[in-house]
Design an enzyme around this catalytic site. Structure first.
Site, short mmCIF file in Angstrom:
data_model
loop_
_atom_site.label_atom_id
_atom_site.label_comp_id
_atom_site.label_asym_id
_atom_site.label_seq_id
_atom_site.Cartn_x
_atom_site.Cartn_y
_atom_site.Cartn_z
N ASP A 1 0.86 -1.18 0.00
CA ASP A 1 0.00 0.00 0.00
C ASP A 1 0.90 1.24 0.00
O ASP A 1 1.88 1.29 0.75
CB ASP A 1 -0.89 -0.01 1.24
CG ASP A 1 -2.16 0.80 1.03
OD1 ASP A 1 -2.96 0.43 0.16
OD2 ASP A 1 -2.33 1.82 1.73
N ASP B 1 -4.46 2.32 -4.60
CA ASP B 1 -3.00 2.34 -4.42
C ASP B 1 -2.49 1.02 -3.84
O ASP B 1 -1.46 0.97 -3.19
CB ASP B 1 -2.59 3.50 -3.49
CG ASP B 1 -3.20 3.37 -2.10
OD1 ASP B 1 -4.29 2.78 -1.98
OD2 ASP B 1 -2.59 3.86 -1.13
#
Length: 367
Positions: free
Chosen positions: A244, A287
């Site tokens: 992430d 993301d």
């Protein structure tokens, strides 16, 4: 005999387009009834059907292209959509002439139309409608296009099925023409190769993230499902790194989506350059990325995760009013007795990612 029965699965929620689609369904139903009846179609009746089809195409394609222009739909979709219109007109005209010259039966024209309506409505037009809806909600055309790619799975399956049916019918038609006229052999070969390329392109698009050109969530699931079929060996097995991007939302929200996209593409490239050729890197969405490795173990995957983290930490991106200092959080996991399914493996890696974030980000978590 109704070949197509209109139902909500065909609805795009663009009233004009939906009304024109109903006209097309009715027209194809009438053509199917005539073709499969005992009476042979006369040239006059066939001319009438083709004249109506040409009129429909002219009006319908014009209206669709007006909608795309009015909403400034991303040019990637506009170009593909217009190309589909042109290909349809060319192919329909070729088939019509072949039917009139008794090279093929009218059923070949019918099968082309039947497959094309599935592609056109369930695929291209519904994808267009989704993009327009996102644009109405305030997304830019580019983000609307990318957002649709994230959810396109629900339309890809019927689209590919229809495309494969179209290829099958067209190939059969080409073989028949070839048997009647040997001089067309090279043209048939070229056409078959072209159609196969289109089919391969569609399959690749279904498994690729359009922004980063990595595999998408669908590709990751397919990879894991295949790996899960292999015999389990806890010494060398399938491992997973969940990644992430730290503070991505802040950059995306304050500096704009173009800056956010730049971060995503650079991080994607850095991850891909940090792993083995055998490792599979995918963007799951937003993301979030995943690295899947086979024939490895937890020791290896921890070292790889740290290597990726260090590579990202060397990145520094300056934006108009902010700077993104390369930072990612990672969660690692390997297949073991506690991971009965690939979903368990992803959850375990995600739990490790959560621990890394809770501990302050820019580090690796493992449960």
């Amino acid at each position: 005999m109704l070949t197509f029965k209109w139902n909500k699965s065909y609805v795009t929620n663009i009233d004009t387009i939906d009304e024109q689609h109903k006209m097309l369904v009715n027209m194809i139903n009438k053509l199917g009834e005539s073709i499969f009846s005992k009476e042979r179609l006369s040239v006059d009746i066939l001319d009438k059907y083709f004249e109506n089809l040409a009129l429909y195409a002219k009006v319908h394609f014009r209206d669709e292209e007006v909608y795309m222009s009015e909403f400034n739909v991303d040019e990637r979709h506009q170009n593909a959509h217009k190309h589909a219109h042109n290909m349809f007109l060319q192919e329909a005209a070729k088939l019509y002439e072949a039917v009139k010259n008794d090279l093929i039966g009218p059923e070949f024209l019918f099968h082309f139309l039947a497959n094309w309506i599935s592609i056109h409505i369930l695929g291209t037009d519904k994808i267009l409608a989704k993009q327009i809806n996102f644009i109405k909600q305030g997304k830019s055309p580019k983000n609307a296009f990318d957002s649709v790619q994230e959810i396109v799975d629900e339309t890809v399956a019927p689209l590919l099925y229809a495309v494969n049916q179209l290829f099958s019918r067209t190939t059969n038609m080409n073989h028949r023409i070839m048997s009647l006229n040997k001089s067309l052999e090279e043209q048939v070969k070229a056409r078959t190769e072209e159609l196969q390329k289109v089919n391969n392109t569609l399959k690749a698009m279904a498994l690729t993230d359009s922004l980063t050109e990595l595999g998408n969530r669908r590709a990751a699931v397919a990879y894991l499902q295949n790996e899960w079929k292999k015999p389990f060996d806890d010494r060398v097995t399938i491992t997973c790194i969940m990644i992430d991007i730290d503070k991505f939302k802040h950059i995306n929200d304050t500096q704009g989506h173009e800056c956010g996209d730049k971060v995503l593409k650079i991080v994607a490239r850095a991850i891909r350059d940090s792993v083995r050729n055998d490792d599979f890197v995918c963007r799951l969405g937003g993301d979030e990325f995943v690295v899947l490795s086979n024939n490895t173990n937890l020791t290896y995957i921890m070292k790889l995760a740290e290597h990726i983290r260090l590579q990202i930490s060397q990145i520094r991106l300056e934006f108009p009013s902010d700077v993104w200092e390369g930072s990612i959080s990672l969660g690692v996991a390997q297949r073991d007795d506690s991971t009965k399914t690939y979903i368990d493996l992803l959850k375990k890696a995600d739990e490790g990612l959560y621990l890394a974030k809770q501990a302050g980000r820019n580090q690796i978590g493992c449960v």
